[in-house]
Design a protein around this motif. Structure first.
Motif, PDB file in Angstrom:
ATOM      1  N   VAL A  36      49.972 -55.641 -13.159  1.00 43.36           N
ATOM      2  CA  VAL A  36      48.656 -55.017 -13.103  1.00 43.36           C
ATOM      3  C   VAL A  36      48.502 -54.105 -14.313  1.00 43.36           C
ATOM      4  O   VAL A  36      49.433 -53.374 -14.678  1.00 43.36           O
ATOM      5  N   LEU A  37      47.340 -54.148 -14.961  1.00 36.43           N
ATOM      6  CA  LEU A  37      47.028 -53.197 -16.021  1.00 36.43           C
ATOM      7  C   LEU A  37      46.286 -52.022 -15.400  1.00 36.43           C
ATOM      8  O   LEU A  37      45.213 -52.187 -14.831  1.00 36.43           O
ATOM      9  N   ARG A  38      46.849 -50.826 -15.495  1.00 36.78           N
ATOM     10  CA  ARG A  38      46.208 -49.634 -14.962  1.00 36.78           C
ATOM     11  C   ARG A  38      45.623 -48.838 -16.119  1.00 36.78           C
ATOM     12  O   ARG A  38      46.360 -48.342 -16.986  1.00 36.78           O
ATOM     13  N   LEU A  39      44.317 -48.729 -16.172  1.00 38.91           N
ATOM     14  CA  LEU A  39      43.621 -47.964 -17.197  1.00 38.91           C
ATOM     15  C   LEU A  39      43.378 -46.554 -16.660  1.00 38.91           C
ATOM     16  O   LEU A  39      42.739 -46.385 -15.614  1.00 38.91           O
ATOM     17  N   VAL A  40      43.886 -45.564 -17.379  1.00 41.78           N
ATOM     18  CA  VAL A  40      43.814 -44.184 -16.902  1.00 41.78           C
ATOM     19  C   VAL A  40      43.139 -43.309 -17.946  1.00 41.78           C
ATOM     20  O   VAL A  40      43.499 -43.337 -19.119  1.00 41.78           O
ATOM     21  N   GLN A  41      42.164 -42.541 -17.500  1.00 44.40           N
ATOM     22  CA  GLN A  41      41.560 -41.526 -18.363  1.00 44.40           C
ATOM     23  C   GLN A  41      41.627 -40.190 -17.671  1.00 44.40           C
ATOM     24  O   GLN A  41      41.225 -40.041 -16.511  1.00 44.40           O
ATOM     25  N   ALA A  42      42.145 -39.206 -18.404  1.00 47.93           N
ATOM     26  CA  ALA A  42      42.182 -37.829 -17.912  1.00 47.93           C
ATOM     27  C   ALA A  42      41.027 -37.049 -18.519  1.00 47.93           C
ATOM     28  O   ALA A  42      40.580 -37.335 -19.626  1.00 47.93           O
ATOM     29  N   TYR A  43      40.542 -36.079 -17.784  1.00 49.31           N
ATOM     30  CA  TYR A  43      39.504 -35.208 -18.324  1.00 49.31           C
ATOM     31  C   TYR A  43      39.741 -33.794 -17.814  1.00 49.31           C
ATOM     32  O   TYR A  43      40.240 -33.586 -16.708  1.00 49.31           O
ATOM     33  N   VAL A  44      39.400 -32.827 -18.647  1.00 50.81           N
ATOM     34  CA  VAL A  44      39.561 -31.416 -18.293  1.00 50.81           C
ATOM     35  C   VAL A  44      38.183 -30.778 -18.308  1.00 50.81           C
ATOM     36  O   VAL A  44      37.415 -30.946 -19.265  1.00 50.81           O
ATOM     37  N   VAL A  45      37.855 -30.062 -17.268  1.00 48.64           N
ATOM     38  CA  VAL A  45      36.557 -29.403 -17.157  1.00 48.64           C
ATOM     39  C   VAL A  45      36.686 -27.966 -17.656  1.00 48.64           C
ATOM     40  O   VAL A  45      37.394 -27.158 -17.048  1.00 48.64           O
ATOM     41  N   PRO A  46      36.035 -27.646 -18.780  1.00 48.55           N
ATOM     42  CA  PRO A  46      36.098 -26.254 -19.245  1.00 48.55           C
ATOM     43  C   PRO A  46      35.301 -25.345 -18.332  1.00 48.55           C
ATOM     44  O   PRO A  46      34.326 -25.765 -17.714  1.00 48.55           O
ATOM     45  N   SER A  47      35.708 -24.124 -18.250  1.00 49.86           N
ATOM     46  CA  SER A  47      35.005 -23.161 -17.388  1.00 49.86           C
ATOM     47  C   SER A  47      33.696 -22.739 -18.059  1.00 49.86           C
ATOM     48  O   SER A  47      33.712 -22.197 -19.166  1.00 49.86           O
ATOM     49  N   PRO A  48      32.573 -23.001 -17.412  1.00 51.03           N
ATOM     50  CA  PRO A  48      31.289 -22.639 -18.028  1.00 51.03           C
ATOM     51  C   PRO A  48      30.900 -21.183 -17.811  1.00 51.03           C
ATOM     52  O   PRO A  48      29.854 -20.739 -18.278  1.00 51.03           O
ATOM     53  N   GLY A  49      31.709 -20.443 -17.096  1.00 50.91           N
ATOM     54  CA  GLY A  49      31.375 -19.044 -16.840  1.00 50.91           C
ATOM     55  C   GLY A  49      30.363 -18.850 -15.741  1.00 50.91           C
ATOM     56  O   GLY A  49      29.812 -17.755 -15.587  1.00 50.91           O
ATOM     57  N   VAL A  50      30.094 -19.912 -14.987  1.00 48.68           N
ATOM     58  CA  VAL A  50      29.166 -19.811 -13.860  1.00 48.68           C
ATOM     59  C   VAL A  50      29.829 -20.439 -12.647  1.00 48.68           C
ATOM     60  O   VAL A  50      30.915 -20.998 -12.726  1.00 48.68           O
ATOM     61  N   SER A  51      29.161 -20.379 -11.521  1.00 49.46           N
ATOM     62  CA  SER A  51      29.748 -20.909 -10.299  1.00 49.46           C
ATOM     63  C   SER A  51      28.743 -21.769  -9.567  1.00 49.46           C
ATOM     64  O   SER A  51      27.604 -21.956 -10.003  1.00 49.46           O
TER      65      SER A  51
END
Length: 297
Positions: A36-51
């Motif tokens: 099986v070919l597993r395609l993986v993408q990671a992403y990091v969410v920067p903190s926008p300073g809001v909630s």
């Protein structure tokens, strides 16, 4: 996720041209291995300073971009290898941690030589060292002659040897790859004024005598592999010089270079400092780093 009995080839993607080449390269390996070919993408969410809702919107936006990157990679793969089985994973988190978790059951991890988004700078500094040092399987960085060129599909497989157990693991992987690709294996060994034991060679030692001794060591290391792969053409290059320069020169006409993650003599410290970066940054073909103790595929 794959069933436990599925073989897995992992490709880290990020929407860059380099990552697309890596995914297609990985797909060929997966098809060849019935994996099986597993395609993986990671992403990091920067903190926008809001909630609240703003955070949710930012997170969904980054995830959507990552999903688009994986979809693009899948399209490129299927255009070349329509029969390959594909899994997709989009994971929030740092690139090294995500890849290390995802590759727990993988036979090989394949990455582009440069990228954007989740895998930008993967080969710079401690990130590459961490992945190659801790991944339980070989790590392949897919390269071409120029940054965005596809990798070569012709030429031999090169393997750097120094006689250490680590280089023997690399040798086994290189034999498997060369045999599966229907090409020759070139075993490369360099020597200089320092012996494998870390001592200066005796004054007056003749270069031709050193070369003959080193060639015998290489032949001894190759003997069981010649027996295991009787139909595999194996050439030997034993030269006075530095390993990276020699591998870079010979790699100009190769389709894959394989090295161990650590060793002795000519390949000591291959993953430390400028030595590793020279090979990974300047190689004209993919580079595979094999840790000690890998299980044959």
């Amino acid at each position: 996720m794959s069933r436990r009995d599925d073989r897995v080839v992992l490709a880290g993607v990020d929407g860059s041209a380099s990552a697309l080449h890596a995914a297609v390269w990985a797909a060929e390996v997966a098809v060849r291995r019935g994996a099986v070919l597993r395609l993986v993408q990671a992403y990091v969410v920067p903190s926008p300073g809001v909630s609240g809702m703003a955070v949710t919107a930012v997170r969904e936006g980054f995830r959507s971009l990552a999903e688009s990157g994986v979809a693009e990679a899948e399209g490129a793969v299927l255009a070349k290898w329509p029969s390959v089985r594909i899994e997709r994973a989009v994971v929030e988190g740092g690139r090294v941690g995500v890849l290390l978790r995802e590759c727990a059951d993988a036979e090989v991890v394949v990455l582009g030589s440069r990228g954007l988004g989740g895998f930008t700078g993967l080969l710079i500094g401690s990130t590459a060292v961490s992945l190659a040092a801790h991944a339980p399987c070989p790590v392949v960085v897919v390269r071409g002659r120029r940054p965005d060129d596809p990798p070569p599909v012709a030429g031999p497989v090169l393997v750097g040897l120094d006689g250490s157990p680590d280089s023997n693991d690399a040798l086994g992987y290189a034999c498997e790859e060369a045999a599966a690709r229907g090409t020759a294996l070139v075993a490369v060994h360099t020597w200089n004024e320092i012996t494998p034991e870390g001592k200066l060679r005796a004054a007056g030692t003749r270069p031709e005598d050193v070369a003959a001794t080193e060639r015998r060591r290489v032949d001894e290391q190759l003997a069981p592999w010649r027996e295991k792969f009787p139909d595999l053409p194996i050439d030997v290059v034993v030269v006075r010089g530095r390993p990276v320069r020699t591998l870079l020169e010979l790699g100009a006409d190769a389709q894959l270079v394989v090295v161990g993650s650590r060793g002795r003599g000519g390949f000591t410290g291959m993953l430390l400092g400028s030595t590793s970066q020279a090979l990974l940054v300047h190689s004209a073909c993919p580079v595979a780093v094999v840790r000690p103790g890998r299980q044959p595929s």
